[in-house]
Design an enzyme around this catalytic site. Sequence first.
Site, short mmCIF file in Angstrom:
data_model
loop_
_atom_site.label_atom_id
_atom_site.label_comp_id
_atom_site.label_asym_id
_atom_site.label_seq_id
_atom_site.Cartn_x
_atom_site.Cartn_y
_atom_site.Cartn_z
N ASP A 227 -99.58 -41.25 -14.08
CA ASP A 227 -100.03 -42.41 -13.30
C ASP A 227 -101.44 -42.81 -13.74
OD1 ASP A 227 -97.73 -42.06 -11.86
OD2 ASP A 227 -98.70 -41.17 -10.10
N ASP B 159 -108.81 -42.61 -6.49
CA ASP B 159 -108.06 -41.34 -6.67
C ASP B 159 -109.03 -40.23 -7.05
OD1 ASP B 159 -105.29 -43.01 -8.29
OD2 ASP B 159 -105.27 -42.02 -6.33
N GLU C 221 -102.88 -33.62 -7.09
CA GLU C 221 -102.20 -34.60 -7.94
C GLU C 221 -103.11 -35.05 -9.07
OE1 GLU C 221 -101.41 -38.37 -6.10
OE2 GLU C 221 -100.30 -39.12 -7.81
N GLU C 222 -104.42 -35.02 -8.80
CA GLU C 222 -105.38 -35.58 -9.77
C GLU C 222 -105.91 -34.55 -10.75
OE1 GLU C 222 -104.22 -38.87 -7.95
OE2 GLU C 222 -105.18 -38.62 -9.91
N ASP D 62 -102.44 -34.47 -2.21
CA ASP D 62 -102.45 -35.78 -2.84
C ASP D 62 -103.65 -36.47 -2.21
OD1 ASP D 62 -100.08 -38.59 -2.86
OD2 ASP D 62 -102.13 -38.37 -3.63
N LEU E 3 -105.31 -39.17 -2.60
CA LEU E 3 -105.17 -40.57 -2.21
C LEU E 3 -103.75 -41.02 -2.53
CD1 LEU E 3 -107.19 -42.75 -1.04
CD2 LEU E 3 -106.80 -43.90 -3.21
N ASP E 4 -102.97 -41.20 -1.48
CA ASP E 4 -101.58 -41.61 -1.65
C ASP E 4 -101.48 -43.12 -1.41
OD1 ASP E 4 -98.59 -41.21 -1.62
OD2 ASP E 4 -98.89 -42.04 0.37
N GLU F 68 -96.59 -33.91 -2.17
CA GLU F 68 -96.14 -35.05 -1.35
C GLU F 68 -94.95 -34.63 -0.49
OE1 GLU F 68 -95.75 -37.80 -4.76
OE2 GLU F 68 -97.15 -39.12 -3.74
P1 AHG Z 1 -99.66 -42.09 -5.30
O1 AHG Z 1 -100.48 -43.30 -5.05
O2 AHG Z 1 -100.23 -40.84 -4.72
O3 AHG Z 1 -99.25 -41.96 -6.74
O4 AHG Z 1 -98.29 -42.27 -4.47
C1 AHG Z 1 -97.60 -43.46 -4.62
C2 AHG Z 1 -96.18 -43.23 -4.19
C3 AHG Z 1 -95.99 -43.30 -2.69
O5 AHG Z 1 -97.17 -43.39 -1.96
C4 AHG Z 1 -95.20 -44.56 -2.50
O6 AHG Z 1 -94.23 -44.39 -1.51
C5 AHG Z 1 -94.56 -44.78 -3.84
O7 AHG Z 1 -95.42 -44.23 -4.80
C6 AHG Z 1 -94.37 -46.23 -4.13
O8 AHG Z 1 -93.70 -46.27 -5.37
P2 AHG Z 1 -93.14 -47.69 -5.89
O9 AHG Z 1 -94.36 -48.52 -6.15
O10 AHG Z 1 -92.36 -47.35 -7.12
O11 AHG Z 1 -92.28 -48.26 -4.79
MN MN Z 2 -98.79 -40.10 -3.40
MN MN Z 3 -102.07 -40.01 -5.06
#
Ligand code: AHG
Ligand code: MN
Ligand code: MN
Length: 345
Positions: free
Chosen positions: A64, A70, A93-94, A114, A116-117, A289
């Site tokens: 990511d 983050d 996660e980071e 995680d 920052l989700d 998560e």
């Molecule tokens: P993060 O920001 O920690 O990577 O998590 C993002 C996750 C979760 O929070 C969310 O439900 C999902 O990614 C959304 O994914 P899409 O954009 O593919 O729907």
């Molecule tokens: Mn997340």
């Molecule tokens: Mn995250």
Amino acid sequence: MPHRSVSLNRHFFEQRMVHRELVGQLGAVITQIAFATKRLSLEVSRAALAGRTGAAGASNATGDVQKKLDVYSNEILIDALSGLGIVAAVASEELDHVHILDNTVGAPYVLVTDPLDGSSNTDNSGSVGTIWGIYDAAAPESRGVIKKIETEDAMASIKNGMPVAAGYVLYGSGTIFVYTIGDGVHGFTLDRELGEFLLTHPNIRCPEKGKIYAANVSRQHDWDPRLQKFLQALTDPKPNKYRSGQKAYSLRYSGALVADLHRTLLEGGIFLYPSDSESKNGKLRQVYECAPLAFVVENAGGRASSGSVRVLDTPVHTLHQRSPLFIGSASEVALCEQFLSGEAG
Ligand code: AHG
Ligand code: MN
Ligand code: MN
């Protein structure tokens, strides 16, 4: 009689006769996590003012793109737990690998997080969150032995143990701190003027059934056909035997797991992030998560599955492994599993 404000510390103190650990080292770690998330709540709300929106210029272990928030959230959380001598290691996660904290010989806990989700929401003021889980650092047979926890010990604890505590913080219209140590799920709302989380949602119970589902339906064409049939059962305008006279479900999806999970926990329904041709094991990460949120939801009477296996029984092989996630009301998650196994549909 004025409303009695129950702070997190008072809530821990009131439980001390049953849960001594809440006025000991476990309570201290959760309190420090709460402290860090008070700071994060402020930083998230002022990110645009502080030049902390946008990408940080690197990617994390799961590929990511890392946002500045983050990286900053990860730093704030680790800073709040360093020097306590209570958390031996952090799996984040980071961070590519488990981070062993300094001077932590004999420290009893490991944190998974995680920080920052919902990072895709950082630049548009959408809801974001923090997810955390706490594991015993040492295996049962070596508890009490004063030793330095190494990466393999931390991974062994994460692979073999159940969390001793887990929770999340939602930075939304309010800042909500939800935690469980396996005996009830309790929610607190940040009173910014006091700088305290105050008890507003004691003993949260996830409704047995809901009226809302949350999914990124743009991927629906690529899902298991049995899952598409499950969604059809929820959304078909015509009544069907799976909805017992209930109207068709509504869709709510925020792009932040914590925000969708919190609504599902309070109002019922199901959040689903299935696997598809691009993400063979789904997108969400098992360790920091799925598992912590499964611990919370199960302790509120809900259910959390990978589609075929209970999330908390899913074998953990690697720190950043992904897993499909179906989580929320026991009724909808169980029905979803029945569609996926062919028992229904
Ligand atoms: P993060 O920001 O920690 O990577 O998590 C993002 C996750 C979760 O929070 C969310 O439900 C999902 O990614 C959304 O994914 P899409 O954009 O593919 O729907
Ligand atoms: Mn997340
Ligand atoms: Mn995250």
